[in-house]
Design a protein around this motif. Structure first.
Motif, PDB file in Angstrom:
ATOM      1  N   PHE A  41     -26.088 -50.504 -10.231  1.00 50.36           N
ATOM      2  CA  PHE A  41     -24.650 -50.368  -9.986  1.00 50.36           C
ATOM      3  C   PHE A  41     -23.912 -50.200 -11.310  1.00 50.36           C
ATOM      4  O   PHE A  41     -23.032 -49.348 -11.454  1.00 50.36           O
ATOM      5  CB  PHE A  41     -24.122 -51.601  -9.236  1.00 50.36           C
ATOM      6  CG  PHE A  41     -22.693 -51.468  -8.779  1.00 50.36           C
ATOM      7  CD1 PHE A  41     -22.405 -51.193  -7.454  1.00 50.36           C
ATOM      8  CD2 PHE A  41     -21.633 -51.626  -9.661  1.00 50.36           C
ATOM      9  CE1 PHE A  41     -21.082 -51.067  -7.028  1.00 50.36           C
ATOM     10  CE2 PHE A  41     -20.317 -51.495  -9.251  1.00 50.36           C
ATOM     11  CZ  PHE A  41     -20.044 -51.214  -7.922  1.00 50.36           C
ATOM     12  N   GLY A  42     -24.273 -51.014 -12.311  1.00 50.36           N
ATOM     13  CA  GLY A  42     -23.613 -50.950 -13.601  1.00 50.36           C
ATOM     14  C   GLY A  42     -23.825 -49.626 -14.307  1.00 50.36           C
ATOM     15  O   GLY A  42     -22.914 -49.120 -14.991  1.00 50.36           O
ATOM     16  N   ASP A  43     -25.016 -49.049 -14.171  1.00 51.15           N
ATOM     17  CA  ASP A  43     -25.271 -47.741 -14.787  1.00 51.15           C
ATOM     18  C   ASP A  43     -24.388 -46.661 -14.168  1.00 51.15           C
ATOM     19  O   ASP A  43     -23.808 -45.824 -14.870  1.00 51.15           O
ATOM     20  CB  ASP A  43     -26.749 -47.371 -14.644  1.00 51.15           C
ATOM     21  CG  ASP A  43     -27.626 -47.992 -15.727  1.00 51.15           C
ATOM     22  OD1 ASP A  43     -27.188 -48.979 -16.352  1.00 51.15           O
ATOM     23  OD2 ASP A  43     -28.739 -47.489 -15.954  1.00 51.15           O
ATOM     24  N   TYR A  44     -24.283 -46.667 -12.842  1.00 43.77           N
ATOM     25  CA  TYR A  44     -23.399 -45.693 -12.189  1.00 43.77           C
ATOM     26  C   TYR A  44     -21.946 -45.929 -12.588  1.00 43.77           C
ATOM     27  O   TYR A  44     -21.196 -44.978 -12.857  1.00 43.77           O
ATOM     28  CB  TYR A  44     -23.544 -45.776 -10.665  1.00 43.77           C
ATOM     29  CG  TYR A  44     -24.687 -44.971 -10.108  1.00 43.77           C
ATOM     30  CD1 TYR A  44     -24.660 -43.574 -10.086  1.00 43.77           C
ATOM     31  CD2 TYR A  44     -25.815 -45.598  -9.578  1.00 43.77           C
ATOM     32  CE1 TYR A  44     -25.708 -42.834  -9.571  1.00 43.77           C
ATOM     33  CE2 TYR A  44     -26.873 -44.863  -9.058  1.00 43.77           C
ATOM     34  CZ  TYR A  44     -26.816 -43.477  -9.053  1.00 43.77           C
ATOM     35  OH  TYR A  44     -27.859 -42.740  -8.550  1.00 43.77           O
ATOM     36  N   LEU A  45     -21.543 -47.187 -12.632  1.00 43.86           N
ATOM     37  CA  LEU A  45     -20.168 -47.512 -13.008  1.00 43.86           C
ATOM     38  C   LEU A  45     -19.841 -46.969 -14.398  1.00 43.86           C
ATOM     39  O   LEU A  45     -18.800 -46.327 -14.603  1.00 43.86           O
ATOM     40  CB  LEU A  45     -19.979 -49.029 -12.968  1.00 43.86           C
ATOM     41  CG  LEU A  45     -18.687 -49.572 -13.592  1.00 43.86           C
ATOM     42  CD1 LEU A  45     -17.470 -49.052 -12.858  1.00 43.86           C
ATOM     43  CD2 LEU A  45     -18.707 -51.093 -13.591  1.00 43.86           C
ATOM     44  N   ALA A  46     -20.719 -47.233 -15.368  1.00 41.32           N
ATOM     45  CA  ALA A  46     -20.473 -46.764 -16.735  1.00 41.32           C
ATOM     46  C   ALA A  46     -20.435 -45.237 -16.783  1.00 41.32           C
ATOM     47  O   ALA A  46     -19.626 -44.652 -17.525  1.00 41.32           O
ATOM     48  CB  ALA A  46     -21.554 -47.302 -17.668  1.00 41.32           C
ATOM     49  N   TYR A  47     -21.276 -44.597 -16.002  1.00 39.51           N
ATOM     50  CA  TYR A  47     -21.285 -43.135 -15.966  1.00 39.51           C
ATOM     51  C   TYR A  47     -19.960 -42.603 -15.417  1.00 39.51           C
ATOM     52  O   TYR A  47     -19.357 -41.680 -16.002  1.00 39.51           O
ATOM     53  CB  TYR A  47     -22.446 -42.629 -15.116  1.00 39.51           C
ATOM     54  CG  TYR A  47     -22.483 -41.116 -15.015  1.00 39.51           C
ATOM     55  CD1 TYR A  47     -23.095 -40.369 -16.010  1.00 39.51           C
ATOM     56  CD2 TYR A  47     -21.889 -40.459 -13.952  1.00 39.51           C
ATOM     57  CE1 TYR A  47     -23.109 -38.975 -15.942  1.00 39.51           C
ATOM     58  CE2 TYR A  47     -21.905 -39.070 -13.870  1.00 39.51           C
ATOM     59  CZ  TYR A  47     -22.509 -38.341 -14.872  1.00 39.51           C
ATOM     60  OH  TYR A  47     -22.515 -36.966 -14.801  1.00 39.51           O
ATOM     61  N   TYR A  48     -19.514 -43.175 -14.307  1.00 42.27           N
ATOM     62  CA  TYR A  48     -18.263 -42.683 -13.714  1.00 42.27           C
ATOM     63  C   TYR A  48     -17.064 -42.993 -14.612  1.00 42.27           C
ATOM     64  O   TYR A  48     -16.097 -42.215 -14.639  1.00 42.27           O
ATOM     65  CB  TYR A  48     -18.066 -43.267 -12.319  1.00 42.27           C
ATOM     66  CG  TYR A  48     -19.102 -42.786 -11.323  1.00 42.27           C
ATOM     67  CD1 TYR A  48     -19.487 -41.445 -11.278  1.00 42.27           C
ATOM     68  CD2 TYR A  48     -19.721 -43.669 -10.437  1.00 42.27           C
ATOM     69  CE1 TYR A  48     -20.443 -40.996 -10.382  1.00 42.27           C
ATOM     70  CE2 TYR A  48     -20.678 -43.233  -9.539  1.00 42.27           C
ATOM     71  CZ  TYR A  48     -21.033 -41.893  -9.516  1.00 42.27           C
ATOM     72  OH  TYR A  48     -21.998 -41.448  -8.632  1.00 42.27           O
ATOM     73  N   LEU A  49     -17.122 -44.076 -15.353  1.00 40.62           N
ATOM     74  CA  LEU A  49     -16.049 -44.345 -16.304  1.00 40.62           C
ATOM     75  C   LEU A  49     -16.051 -43.288 -17.409  1.00 40.62           C
ATOM     76  O   LEU A  49     -14.990 -42.822 -17.843  1.00 40.62           O
ATOM     77  CB  LEU A  49     -16.199 -45.744 -16.897  1.00 40.62           C
ATOM     78  CG  LEU A  49     -15.084 -46.189 -17.855  1.00 40.62           C
ATOM     79  CD1 LEU A  49     -13.723 -46.173 -17.166  1.00 40.62           C
ATOM     80  CD2 LEU A  49     -15.388 -47.579 -18.419  1.00 40.62           C
ATOM     81  N   ALA A  50     -17.234 -42.891 -17.867  1.00 42.41           N
ATOM     82  CA  ALA A  50     -17.323 -41.812 -18.853  1.00 42.41           C
ATOM     83  C   ALA A  50     -16.710 -40.528 -18.300  1.00 42.41           C
ATOM     84  O   ALA A  50     -15.947 -39.839 -18.986  1.00 42.41           O
ATOM     85  CB  ALA A  50     -18.783 -41.581 -19.253  1.00 42.41           C
TER      86      ALA A  50
END
Length: 355
Positions: free
Chosen positions: A322-331
């Protein structure tokens, strides 16, 4: 620049190296690493009394995840070492040194390897090649290589899965095969609602990315989720080029809470995220609830992220995914390419030439 997260067709314009594919492939990578770690040659070492895993950055986070998972299961002390050299106690054949470096050229890890060799430790190296693999072959050490052409942070499945297999084969962990299969199933089930094609209204990682825009982020984790909080911070920094920090419970309740007063004008810009799992110690679940309440009362923004799955391993890896997707979408929301890390490359260059 901000991007509409409901239009993933635009993502490749920013994500030129397709980092998204690394996140989409993480469950498969973890499964592949476990299978590889059960095939590669490993000495039948006996008489081990302690384990130290040396690594930095993306290689060390896999060791952190392993150490947190192994804490209630492994009969030996296990330490993650992020530095040059080794602790004084790490010597002799009773010490297993695992030197983990994605590139095989990490100078701190090479330093630890060299000292471990001089001290007569049992040594296993994990890398894609490089100087570490070459030195290990020359010294006759156990040397495991894996193929991964991307960034070290994108190889967390390898850095964890290979360690999991090694410790299991050395009888330092009970066979985790069934638990891992459940964790992989939970990751893939969660992933169905997090992929880029899922619109914001149905995609919790995209919605949370929107909440993080323009905010300073602190991530709290306890028990097996401690290293996941650290992973979230690292991914926010490396993918979104955004500031973040991590805190552990219960430790944060003995100091961090006292810092919720100043500077007053900064607190509304803070977002405190609390990772939770059913496998958390009951007192840590209570602490998570009460700590969030304290942050809310001081005017900070807060949210819970609840792990999926039935076991500690599933809780750890679904939260990480979940955190990896979150960081990606924030980018993507910031309009930032998640792959380049110019600040780190420039700093390494400065180290090479002596500043």
């Amino acid at each position: 620049m901000t991007m509409n997260l409901n239009d993933p067709a635009l993502f490749p314009q920013i994500d030129r190296a397709n980092y998204l594919a690394e996140i989409d492939g993480l469950p498969d990578q973890l499964e592949q690493a476990w299978q590889l770690g059960n095939r590669l040659p490993l000495p039948e070492w006996r008489g081990l009394q302690r384990v130290v895993i040396a690594g930095m950055g993306g290689s060390a986070i896999g060791a952190d995840l392993l150490a947190a998972y192994a804490a209630p299961l492994c009969p030996l002390p296990l330490m993650v070492h992020r530095n040059y050299g080794l602790p004084a106690w790490a010597s002799g054949p009773e010490t297993l040194l695992v030197a983990s470096s994605h590139s095989g050229n990490t100078e701190e890890t090479l330093s630890a390897f060299q000292l471990g060799l001089e001290r007569g430790c049992r040594i296993l190296t994990l890398s894609t090649g490089g100087e570490l693999a070459e030195r290990a072959r020359h010294a006759g050490c156990a040397q495991w290589s894996f193929a991964h052409a991307g960034q070290p942070r994108a190889a967390v499945g390898f850095s964890f899965g290979l360690l999991l297999a090694a410790l299991s084969r050395l009888s330092l962990l009970p066979d985790p095969a069934e638990e891992l299969a459940g964790a992989l199933g939970a990751m893939r089930a969660l992933q169905a609602g997090l992929r880029a094609a899922v619109p914001v209204a149905q995609n919790p990682a995209k919605r949370m990315a929107g909440q993080l825009l323009g905010r300073w982020v602190v991530v709290f984790g306890a028990d097996v989720l401690e290293p996941v909080a650290r992973r979230w911070k690292g991914q926010l920094a490396e993918l979104a080029k955004a500031w973040g920090q991590f805190e552990f419970l219960p430790e944060a309740d003995h100091n961090t809470l006292a810092g919720l007063q100043q500077p007053e004008n900064a607190l509304p810009s803070l977002m405190a995220l609390f990772l939770r799992a059913p496998s958390n110690h009951p007192r840590n679940l209570l602490r998570s609830n009460l700590t969030r309440q304290a942050f809310m009362l001081e005017g900070a923004n807060t949210d819970f992220i609840d792990a999926s799955g039935e076991t500690p391993l599933a809780h750890q890896w679904t939260s990480l995914l979940f955190g990896d997707y979150l960081a990606y979408y924030l980018a993507m929301a910031y309009g930032i390419d998640p792959t380049p890390i110019a600040a780190l490359v420039d700093f390494k260059r400065a180290l090479t030439i002596g500043g």
